[in-house]
Design a protein around this motif. Structure first.
Motif, short mmCIF file in Angstrom:
data_model
loop_
_atom_site.label_atom_id
_atom_site.label_comp_id
_atom_site.label_asym_id
_atom_site.label_seq_id
_atom_site.Cartn_x
_atom_site.Cartn_y
_atom_site.Cartn_z
N ASP A 376 -70.80 -92.89 -33.77
CA ASP A 376 -71.36 -91.74 -34.10
C ASP A 376 -71.24 -90.77 -33.15
OD1 ASP A 376 -72.36 -89.67 -35.51
OD2 ASP A 376 -74.14 -90.51 -35.84
N GLY A 377 -70.41 -89.81 -32.97
CA GLY A 377 -70.24 -88.89 -31.85
C GLY A 377 -69.87 -89.36 -30.48
N ASP A 378 -70.53 -89.68 -29.47
CA ASP A 378 -69.99 -90.58 -28.28
C ASP A 378 -70.91 -91.89 -28.11
OD1 ASP A 378 -72.60 -89.38 -27.52
OD2 ASP A 378 -71.27 -88.13 -25.77
N ARG A 379 -71.56 -92.38 -29.00
CA ARG A 379 -72.35 -93.65 -29.14
C ARG A 379 -71.83 -94.60 -29.96
NH1 ARG A 379 -77.39 -93.73 -30.50
NH2 ARG A 379 -77.17 -92.05 -32.03
N VAL A 380 -71.89 -95.85 -29.89
CA VAL A 380 -71.86 -96.91 -30.69
C VAL A 380 -73.25 -97.21 -31.28
CG1 VAL A 380 -71.50 -99.59 -30.97
CG2 VAL A 380 -69.79 -98.01 -29.43
N VAL A 381 -73.58 -96.86 -32.64
CA VAL A 381 -74.65 -96.90 -33.18
C VAL A 381 -75.00 -98.26 -33.89
CG1 VAL A 381 -74.91 -94.36 -33.52
CG2 VAL A 381 -73.85 -95.82 -35.25
N GLU A 382 -73.84 -98.95 -34.01
CA GLU A 382 -74.21 -100.50 -34.87
C GLU A 382 -72.81 -101.21 -34.54
OE1 GLU A 382 -75.63 -102.24 -38.91
OE2 GLU A 382 -75.13 -100.26 -38.82
N THR A 383 -73.13 -102.38 -34.34
CA THR A 383 -71.77 -103.43 -34.39
C THR A 383 -71.93 -104.21 -35.54
OG1 THR A 383 -71.79 -103.35 -32.08
CG2 THR A 383 -70.64 -105.09 -32.96
N VAL A 384 -70.85 -104.31 -36.33
CA VAL A 384 -71.00 -105.24 -37.51
C VAL A 384 -69.85 -106.15 -37.82
CG1 VAL A 384 -72.06 -103.12 -38.71
CG2 VAL A 384 -69.61 -103.35 -38.87
N PRO A 385 -70.14 -107.13 -38.31
CA PRO A 385 -68.99 -108.44 -38.34
C PRO A 385 -67.79 -107.91 -39.34
CG PRO A 385 -70.85 -109.21 -39.63
CD PRO A 385 -71.28 -107.83 -38.82
#
Length: 395
Positions: A376-385
């Protein structure tokens, strides 16, 4: 696109490549566009084009989406056990264990619908039933374009049921057989929904594809309406499913269709650049690290041999996306353990830098990665399998 590359690099700077990301802004914009093109008819999500439970849940939470179009029965059972209440299996099954599980659980039997286009599949359903639960079934119509009395055929080799009367005959066979109930009809026009009508640099092919698809759409609308009427004379139908990402707007306009299917339009892989009817935003990307600099105008990245399914050809290979201007080496293509890339941007890349790629098709990328990093934008907001990350390989 320089800004996009910098944004993805910043977002994932704390991660080691190879890695895969989904840009949430692009994903959500693509979802909104599918709903817009569906003109008020619900969009059933094709799971083979997503292969990530968290992203399926994300899109199903949006207005305009309803249900999943799964690709195997074991996958459908897993999704139903995870809480998805409406799963249509797009392909016939011969999985006796999954059928036994389906017929032994009331929750599963209510949520899952199985595809049928042959009486032999009905016989298999009967022999595999382990419980008393009724099996919901859907019939599939062959919607290929046939010209010159059938001597010319355009379309995928799917269902053998081409004539409306043959479809109605199988519907009557379903109605006579205990333990099964006919609830739906599917007619997937792969030759329209899955073939781009504006391939870059190929004006003659583009004109030919548009002509064939125009004829196919007219024939399809009439045949689908006839088939739906024939089956409805035998049984009440809960749904009539059609379409795909490339034909959502045309299929949704047919009165006989109650819902459309789409999935690739969420990620917008490279093969979906060749359509005039819509322009999506690339949402699913993967990054490979530069590990060699063999010479001027050449860098080598680790891995990358992720070809897409279908007839073999260069269009099935992943393509370097960012930085722009790189291309695969003709003699090596995308390699199992390394991929050389050519072009002047190679001289600006250092060991450890990343090259961002787009896969040719949607979903299949997830068979190569256990996780998707949601940006989201320039951030990883979540890591999902991915499905693979949850320990599943359904095909």
């Amino acid at each position: 696109m320089t800004g996009e590359r910098a944004r993805y690099d910043r977002a994932t700077a704390h991660l080691d490549a190879p890695l895969a990301v989904v840009d949430l802004a692009a994903f959500d914009a693509n979802a909104a566009d599918l709903v817009r093109r569906a003109h008020g008819k619900p969009v059933r999500v094709a799971s083979k084009s997503v292969r990530c439970r968290a992203l399926l849940e994300r899109v199903l939470a949006r207005d305009g989406f309803a249900g999943v179009l799964a690709y195997t029965l074991p996958e459908a059972v897993w999704l139903a056990r995870s809480g998805v209440e409406d799963v249509l299996v797009a392909y016939p099954t011969a999985d006796r264990a999954a059928l036994a599980e389906l017929t032994s659980d009331p929750k599963l039997a209510r949520a899952v619908t199985v595809m049928v286009d042959d009486p032999a599949q009905l016989a298999l359903l009967e022999t595999a039933r382990a419980g008393r639960e009724e099996v919901r079934v859907c019939l599939e119509l062959d919607v290929s374009l046939r010209l010159l009395g059938g001597r010319i055929r355009v379309g995928a080799l799917r269902s053998p049921l081409y004539e409306a009367e043959r479809l109605a005959e199988l519907a009557r066979a379903v109605e006579r057989r205990p333990g099964v109930r006919l609830v739906g009809l599917m007619a997937y026009e792969a030759h329209v929904a899955g073939v781009g009508d504006a391939p870059a640099g190929r004006p003659v092919r583009s004109a030919a594809v548009r002509l064939v698809q125009s004829v196919a759409r007219r024939q399809l609308a009439a045949r689908r309406a006839e088939a739906v009427a024939a089956v409805r004379s035998v049984a009440e139908l809960e749904f009539v499913n059609g379409g795909g990402t490339g034909s959502v707007q045309d299929t949704a306009a047919e009165p006989a269709v109650t819902e459309v299917a789409a999935g690739s339009g969420l990620y917008v892989p490279r093969l979906f650049d060749d359509y005039r009817s819509f322009r999506g935003r690339p949402a699913a990307l993967f990054a490979l690290p530069v590990v060699r600099r063999p010479g001027l105008g050449v860098v080598t990245v680790l891995g990358g041999g992720y070809p897409a399914s279908g007839a073999a050809g260069r269009d099935r290979l992943p393509q370097p996306y960012l930085p722009a201007g790189l291309r695969l080496a003709p003699q090596e293509g995308a390699g199992e353990v390394q991929t050389p890339l050519l072009g002047t941007p190679a001289d600006d890349l250092l060991i450890g830098d990343r090259v961002w790629f787009r896969h040719a098709k949607a979903g299949e990328l997830c068979e190569r990665f256990t996780a998707l990093h949601l940006v989201d934008g320039d951030r990883v907001v979540e890591t999902v399998p991915t499905y693979r990350g949850e320990g599943h390989a359904f095909l």
